[in-house]
Structures are given as C-alpha cells and as structure tokens.
Design a protein around this motif. Structure first.
Motif, PDB file in Angstrom:
ATOM      1  N   LEU A   4       0.856  -1.185   0.000  1.00  0.00           N
ATOM      2  CA  LEU A   4       0.000   0.000   0.000  1.00  0.00           C
ATOM      3  C   LEU A   4       0.889   1.230   0.000  1.00  0.00           C
ATOM      4  CD1 LEU A   4      -2.730   1.465   0.262  1.00  0.00           C
ATOM      5  CD2 LEU A   4      -2.483   1.269   2.751  1.00  0.00           C
ATOM      6  N   VAL A   5       0.679   2.115  -0.973  1.00  0.00           N
ATOM      7  CA  VAL A   5       1.458   3.348  -1.099  1.00  0.00           C
ATOM      8  C   VAL A   5       0.576   4.525  -0.707  1.00  0.00           C
ATOM      9  CG1 VAL A   5       2.756   4.854  -2.655  1.00  0.00           C
ATOM     10  CG2 VAL A   5       2.837   2.355  -2.968  1.00  0.00           C
ATOM     11  N   LEU A   6       1.048   5.320   0.252  1.00  0.00           N
ATOM     12  CA  LEU A   6       0.391   6.583   0.619  1.00  0.00           C
ATOM     13  C   LEU A   6       1.200   7.708  -0.004  1.00  0.00           C
ATOM     14  CD1 LEU A   6      -0.270   5.927   4.433  1.00  0.00           C
ATOM     15  CD2 LEU A   6      -1.620   5.194   2.455  1.00  0.00           C
ATOM     16  N   ARG A  15       8.024   7.635  -9.387  1.00  0.00           N
ATOM     17  CA  ARG A  15       7.616   6.576 -10.318  1.00  0.00           C
ATOM     18  C   ARG A  15       7.623   5.229  -9.582  1.00  0.00           C
ATOM     19  NH1 ARG A  15      11.314   9.700 -12.661  1.00  0.00           N
ATOM     20  NH2 ARG A  15      12.911   8.061 -12.767  1.00  0.00           N
ATOM     21  N   TYR A  16       6.670   5.091  -8.663  1.00  0.00           N
ATOM     22  CA  TYR A  16       6.631   3.888  -7.830  1.00  0.00           C
ATOM     23  C   TYR A  16       6.599   2.611  -8.664  1.00  0.00           C
ATOM     24  CZ  TYR A  16       5.116   7.199  -4.179  1.00  0.00           C
ATOM     25  OH  TYR A  16       5.021   8.250  -3.299  1.00  0.00           O
ATOM     26  N   ARG A  17       5.778   2.587  -9.699  1.00  0.00           N
ATOM     27  CA  ARG A  17       5.602   1.378 -10.498  1.00  0.00           C
ATOM     28  C   ARG A  17       6.909   0.969 -11.179  1.00  0.00           C
ATOM     29  NH1 ARG A  17       2.904  -2.631  -9.595  1.00  0.00           N
ATOM     30  NH2 ARG A  17       5.058  -3.249  -9.580  1.00  0.00           N
ATOM     31  N   GLU A  18       7.689   1.981 -11.580  1.00  0.00           N
ATOM     32  CA  GLU A  18       8.974   1.710 -12.230  1.00  0.00           C
ATOM     33  C   GLU A  18      10.028   1.267 -11.208  1.00  0.00           C
ATOM     34  OE1 GLU A  18      12.518   4.436 -14.145  1.00  0.00           O
ATOM     35  OE2 GLU A  18      10.441   5.014 -14.548  1.00  0.00           O
ATOM     36  N   TRP A  19       9.976   1.839 -10.010  1.00  0.00           N
ATOM     37  CA  TRP A  19      11.026   1.595  -9.023  1.00  0.00           C
ATOM     38  C   TRP A  19      10.838   0.298  -8.240  1.00  0.00           C
ATOM     39  CZ3 TRP A  19      10.617   7.183  -6.647  1.00  0.00           C
ATOM     40  CH2 TRP A  19      11.104   8.109  -7.565  1.00  0.00           C
ATOM     41  N   ILE A  20       9.607  -0.193  -8.155  1.00  0.00           N
ATOM     42  CA  ILE A  20       9.323  -1.396  -7.356  1.00  0.00           C
ATOM     43  C   ILE A  20       8.961  -2.525  -8.317  1.00  0.00           C
ATOM     44  CG2 ILE A  20       7.948  -2.386  -5.506  1.00  0.00           C
ATOM     45  CD1 ILE A  20       7.376   0.462  -4.522  1.00  0.00           C
ATOM     46  N   ASP A  21       9.903  -3.426  -8.526  1.00  0.00           N
ATOM     47  CA  ASP A  21       9.706  -4.507  -9.485  1.00  0.00           C
ATOM     48  C   ASP A  21       9.101  -5.738  -8.803  1.00  0.00           C
ATOM     49  OD1 ASP A  21      10.921  -2.963 -11.457  1.00  0.00           O
ATOM     50  OD2 ASP A  21      12.924  -3.724 -10.980  1.00  0.00           O
ATOM     51  N   GLY A  22       8.218  -6.420  -9.511  1.00  0.00           N
ATOM     52  CA  GLY A  22       7.760  -7.721  -9.068  1.00  0.00           C
ATOM     53  C   GLY A  22       6.802  -7.736  -7.902  1.00  0.00           C
ATOM     54  N   HIS A  23       6.184  -6.592  -7.592  1.00  0.00           N
ATOM     55  CA  HIS A  23       5.226  -6.523  -6.479  1.00  0.00           C
ATOM     56  C   HIS A  23       3.933  -5.882  -6.960  1.00  0.00           C
ATOM     57  CE1 HIS A  23       8.411  -7.706  -3.732  1.00  0.00           C
ATOM     58  NE2 HIS A  23       9.149  -6.698  -4.152  1.00  0.00           N
ATOM     59  N   GLU A  24       2.843  -6.150  -6.256  1.00  0.00           N
ATOM     60  CA  GLU A  24       1.561  -5.528  -6.550  1.00  0.00           C
ATOM     61  C   GLU A  24       1.402  -4.270  -5.698  1.00  0.00           C
ATOM     62  OE1 GLU A  24      -1.673  -8.837  -7.300  1.00  0.00           O
ATOM     63  OE2 GLU A  24      -0.410  -9.402  -5.592  1.00  0.00           O
ATOM     64  N   LEU A  25       0.962  -3.187  -6.323  1.00  0.00           N
ATOM     65  CA  LEU A  25       0.854  -1.903  -5.632  1.00  0.00           C
ATOM     66  C   LEU A  25      -0.583  -1.385  -5.634  1.00  0.00           C
ATOM     67  CD1 LEU A  25       3.945   0.053  -7.043  1.00  0.00           C
ATOM     68  CD2 LEU A  25       3.864  -1.555  -5.150  1.00  0.00           C
ATOM     69  N   TRP A  26      -1.019  -0.915  -4.479  1.00  0.00           N
ATOM     70  CA  TRP A  26      -2.270  -0.171  -4.333  1.00  0.00           C
ATOM     71  C   TRP A  26      -1.903   1.250  -3.932  1.00  0.00           C
ATOM     72  CZ3 TRP A  26      -1.951  -5.252  -4.088  1.00  0.00           C
ATOM     73  CH2 TRP A  26      -3.044  -6.039  -4.502  1.00  0.00           C
ATOM     74  N   LEU A  27      -2.632   2.244  -4.403  1.00  0.00           N
ATOM     75  CA  LEU A  27      -2.267   3.646  -4.196  1.00  0.00           C
ATOM     76  C   LEU A  27      -3.411   4.439  -3.585  1.00  0.00           C
ATOM     77  CD1 LEU A  27      -0.266   6.065  -4.757  1.00  0.00           C
ATOM     78  CD2 LEU A  27      -1.425   6.313  -6.963  1.00  0.00           C
ATOM     79  N   ILE A  28      -3.111   5.131  -2.478  1.00  0.00           N
ATOM     80  CA  ILE A  28      -3.989   6.178  -1.952  1.00  0.00           C
ATOM     81  C   ILE A  28      -3.220   7.485  -2.098  1.00  0.00           C
ATOM     82  CG2 ILE A  28      -5.263   7.072   0.021  1.00  0.00           C
ATOM     83  CD1 ILE A  28      -5.480   4.268   1.114  1.00  0.00           C
ATOM     84  N   THR A  29      -3.773   8.407  -2.845  1.00  0.00           N
ATOM     85  CA  THR A  29      -3.022   9.601  -3.205  1.00  0.00           C
ATOM     86  C   THR A  29      -3.861  10.864  -3.073  1.00  0.00           C
ATOM     87  OG1 THR A  29      -1.681  10.641  -4.962  1.00  0.00           O
ATOM     88  CG2 THR A  29      -3.633   9.418  -5.653  1.00  0.00           C
ATOM     89  N   SER A  30      -3.165  11.957  -2.871  1.00  0.00           N
ATOM     90  CA  SER A  30      -3.812  13.261  -2.949  1.00  0.00           C
ATOM     91  C   SER A  30      -4.266  13.503  -4.386  1.00  0.00           C
ATOM     92  CB  SER A  30      -2.828  14.350  -2.526  1.00  0.00           C
ATOM     93  OG  SER A  30      -3.328  15.631  -2.856  1.00  0.00           O
ATOM     94  N   SER A  31      -5.472  14.025  -4.543  1.00  0.00           N
ATOM     95  CA  SER A  31      -5.963  14.338  -5.890  1.00  0.00           C
ATOM     96  C   SER A  31      -5.053  15.328  -6.593  1.00  0.00           C
ATOM     97  CB  SER A  31      -7.388  14.896  -5.813  1.00  0.00           C
ATOM     98  OG  SER A  31      -8.269  13.949  -5.260  1.00  0.00           O
ATOM     99  N   SER A  32      -4.494  16.249  -5.834  1.00  0.00           N
ATOM    100  CA  SER A  32      -3.628  17.268  -6.428  1.00  0.00           C
ATOM    101  C   SER A  32      -2.307  16.696  -6.919  1.00  0.00           C
ATOM    102  CB  SER A  32      -3.363  18.384  -5.419  1.00  0.00           C
ATOM    103  OG  SER A  32      -2.667  17.888  -4.293  1.00  0.00           O
ATOM    104  N   ALA A  33      -1.978  15.448  -6.521  1.00  0.00           N
ATOM    105  CA  ALA A  33      -0.729  14.823  -6.964  1.00  0.00           C
ATOM    106  C   ALA A  33      -0.841  14.242  -8.362  1.00  0.00           C
ATOM    107  CB  ALA A  33      -0.328  13.727  -5.983  1.00  0.00           C
ATOM    108  N   VAL A  34      -2.063  14.160  -8.889  1.00  0.00           N
ATOM    109  CA  VAL A  34      -2.312  13.542 -10.190  1.00  0.00           C
ATOM    110  C   VAL A  34      -2.481  14.643 -11.236  1.00  0.00           C
ATOM    111  CG1 VAL A  34      -3.715  11.883 -11.455  1.00  0.00           C
ATOM    112  CG2 VAL A  34      -3.538  11.720  -8.959  1.00  0.00           C
ATOM    113  N   GLU A  49      -3.031  -1.665  -8.784  1.00  0.00           N
ATOM    114  CA  GLU A  49      -4.187  -2.553  -8.704  1.00  0.00           C
ATOM    115  C   GLU A  49      -5.465  -1.769  -8.431  1.00  0.00           C
ATOM    116  OE1 GLU A  49      -3.711  -5.752  -9.397  1.00  0.00           O
ATOM    117  OE2 GLU A  49      -1.566  -5.289  -9.627  1.00  0.00           O
ATOM    118  N   GLU A  50      -5.357  -0.733  -7.629  1.00  0.00           N
ATOM    119  CA  GLU A  50      -6.486   0.158  -7.353  1.00  0.00           C
ATOM    120  C   GLU A  50      -5.929   1.499  -6.915  1.00  0.00           C
ATOM    121  OE1 GLU A  50     -10.418   0.549  -4.421  1.00  0.00           O
ATOM    122  OE2 GLU A  50      -9.588  -1.437  -4.860  1.00  0.00           O
TER     123      GLU A  50
END
Length: 407
Positions: A4-6, A15-34, A49-50
């Motif tokens: 779980l990524v906050l 670039r979490y997806r690029e930096w973390i290989d071979g694992h499943e990631l879920w993201l809770i993020t600030s709307s302003s970060a997108v 994943e979500e």
C-alpha cells in the motif's frame, strides 16, 4: 508482496511502479498529486491494482478508512509512505496490521519536536532550551524561567507553518490574546529559547544501517517568507571549516534517534553567535523545497528513488555516490506576491540554472506566502564554487521577479 502506497508528492516525480519490481501496488493519493491532462493522468495511474484519490488528503481521516477497507480485501504485506504528514498514519496502520517497518514509537521521536529534543538531550546532542507548552500558564512559566525572546511552534508541524517568534512583551501579549492557548484542550506546542543563528540543512540517506550520503548546505531563515524574502540554500564546499562538524553532529543525531535501517533524513542546524552548533530539528524524510534536486545534482543520485528501491530490493545496487559533491549546487524559492498571474516564462535563460519550476498558473490569484516553501517559482542551479552558485541563484531570482507578470 502486496504494498500500500500513501502519496502526497506529484506522481510525475515519484515513479513507484517503475522503481518497485515484481510486487503488486495499491495507491492512496492526494488528488492534487495527479496530473489534470488526461494522457499524463492515465500514465501516472497505470499499473496500480487500485487507486483512491482524496481531495483534502492531508487533513482527511478518510485516508485511514480507505486503507483499512483495502487491507480487509487484500491483506497488505507492507506500507510505503514518504511525506512527513504520512509517517504517523502509516506507522499506525503497520502496527494495527502487525507489519514490519516504522511503528509509532519510532516515528514520534522524529515527528514530535518535544520528544525529538528530549531524546537528543539524553544523548548529549546540543539543542536550545525547550519545553512542551499546552496552555498559557505553561508558556508564561517558560518565559519566566528562560526570558524573551522565545519561539513557539506546533510540536508536529512542518514548513515553518504556525511558528511564532515572541521577541518582547507586546508580542507575547498579542500571542496570548489571539493564539491557540485557550480552552481545556492541550495546544501541543513547543516553546524554546530563541537563538540568533546562521542556519544549515544537512541531508542524506541511510541504507542497511550505513550512512551513504550526508552533506550540509547553508540556508537563509525559514521564517523569511513572512517578510517576502526568497529562501536560498547552497551546499557547502568540502573544505568549508564547518562542513565536517555539521556532518558529525547530524550523524550523531541519526544514531541517537530510533532511525530505521533504511531512511532518508533532513536536519536543521543552528550555528550560534558564540560559534556553537545546535541541532534544531531532524526528520526521517526528504527535505522540502528543492533539497532532492540539489542532492541529485551534487551526488548524481535521487535519494527518493534510492530509498524506495532499497526498501524493496529493487535495483538499489546501482547507486554508488561519491563521498564528496561532484559539483556545487543550490536552490532559491521565489515567494508569491499578491495579485493575479498574467504571464509565466516557460524557462529561465540565466546560465547555470539546472531546474526551473513554475508553481503557479496563469490566471491564478495569489496572496501572501503561507509557509517557508510556498513559492511562485523554484530554481536549482550548479556551479564550480558555492560563490558561483549563489551568484546564479541571485541572478535567476531577479530575472524571475521581473519576468513573472503578477498584477
């Protein structure tokens, strides 16, 4: 591993997806970060994943509610958080879910300034005289024993928000009249003796229990934003007479606190008028402003990427920074001035500018700065000497002030 990524940072810069290989990631993020632009937004959110976006990210308890919902569905193995405002939230989740990593008992000495200074004092690290203040009597008692001027600030604040320097009895009276010291609820403030000083930052990273980067920069006052002053920082040169002492003090502070085996750190150090170094604060997170940029420019490594890769054994061995900076670097933040932004130059022509980052948009209505890192434009620069870097930053800030159209 299910992670779980906050996240509070712009997703374009982490670039979490690029930096973390071979694992499943879920993201809770600030709307302003997108990003708002559809194509960039899609690219930033791809591979998770979500994704849960939260508008009032820093102040909303919905973050933890969403995290618990996802954990019931997924059963996470790890929680990743890097923002200062997420450290305790992530620690509470790990503790509740019985996961490895920082729990509240190891985050609080870094996040709560009173606990931090208490721990540092116990280990002989010099700090200004201090005490916890929860009410008016507590502050008046501290002033009686320590005399004015004093600094009063939130115990768990950041970016110099809510910091008050009470220089005389009139300012003390005004703070008591209008400040937060009323009612039956504790104010959770820290009072400390005001120390006239030259300010330094010291930034670095610990990997597998070894400090791999640790380097100081001189900086102007973080409270200068109240007067509309630029925030300027420049890395020290290796032969600066204070360089080794600053590094030694911060390394001792990292050792004195419950520092994780892999951690970024950002420290503020005072050099007093008597020539004594005092640790002001230290956090187990990346420094704000353009700290990340100037470390990367000087050492050739992105501390944030290195930290994430090291946590999840994802190519961290590629990082082999030199012991000393490869070049001198520094940054300047140009604070906002009241008015409406009419024009923003897309780049800065001053030689030596490595990063030019407008943080306002055309048509935006600006007010007075609210914190030390509130700015219209952030600039990072390089040079062959600290003096050259400071000259570039001065020229770039002057050019920006003249070129940015605010009416």
């Amino acid at each position: 591993m299910r992670i779980l990524v906050l996240n509070r940072f712009p997703l374009s810069s982490v670039r979490y997806r690029e930096w973390i290989d071979g694992h499943e990631l879920w993201l809770i993020t600030s709307s302003s970060a997108v990003s708002e632009e559809a194509e960039r937004r899609a690219a930033e959110l791809a591979g998770f994943e979500e994704v849960v976006e939260i508008e009032a990210y820093s102040s909303s308890a919905l973050l933890e509610s969403h995290a618990h919902r996802l954990h019931r569905e997924v059963a996470f193995d790890s929680v990743l958080a890097m923002s200062e405002f997420d450290l305790l939230r992530a620690a509470r989740l790990r503790q509740d879910w019985n996961l490895p990593g920082q729990h509240p008992d190891s985050v609080i000495p870094y996040r709560d300034k009173h606990e931090m200074k208490r721990c540092l004092t116990e280990r002989g690290i010099p700090v200004a005289e201090f005490d916890a203040v929860d009410d008016a009597t507590g502050l008046l008692s501290f002033v009686r024993d320590s005399d004015l001027p004093v600094v009063v600030k939130p115990r768990r604040g950041a970016s110099s928000e809510g910091v008050n320097v009470l220089r005389d009895s009139d300012e003390l009276h005004e703070f008591l009249a209008d400040g937060p010291l009323y009612g039956d609820h504790p104010a959770h403030l820290l009072a400390e003796k005001y120390i006239p000083n030259t300010m330094y930052n010291v930034d670095g990273i610990v990997v597998d229990g070894v400090i791999r980067v640790c380097w100081p920069s001189s900086t102007t006052s973080c409270l200068g934003f109240e007067d509309g002053a630029n925030l300027v920082a420049a890395a020290l040169e290796p032969d600066d007479p204070w360089c080794s002492e600053l590094i030694g003090l911060v390394e001792a502070a990292v050792d004195a606190l419950p520092t994780p085996a892999t951690s970024i750190f950002h420290a503020e150090v005072f050099l007093t008028e008597d020539g004594e170094l005092m640790l002001n604060e230290i956090g187990c997170r990346i420094g704000g402003a353009k700290v990340r940029d100037i470390i990367e420019l000087a050492f050739g490594v992105d501390l944030v990427e290195w930290y994430v890769r090291a946590l999840f054994s994802s190519g961290e061995s590629r990082f082999a920074p030199p012991r000393r900076p490869m070049t001198q670097s520094g940054y300047v933040l140009v604070p906002p001035r009241p008015g409406t932004v009419s024009g923003i130059p897309p780049s800065c022509p001053v030689p030596g500018v490595a990063v030019y980052e407008p943080r306002v948009s055309s048509g935006e209505r600006l007010g007075e700065p609210r914190s030390s890192i509130d700015c219209m434009v952030a600039i990072a620069a390089t040079g062959s000497s600290r003096r050259e870097v400071l000259t570039v930053l001065e020229q770039a800030a002057e050019w920006t002030e003249n070129a940015l159209d605010v009416r």
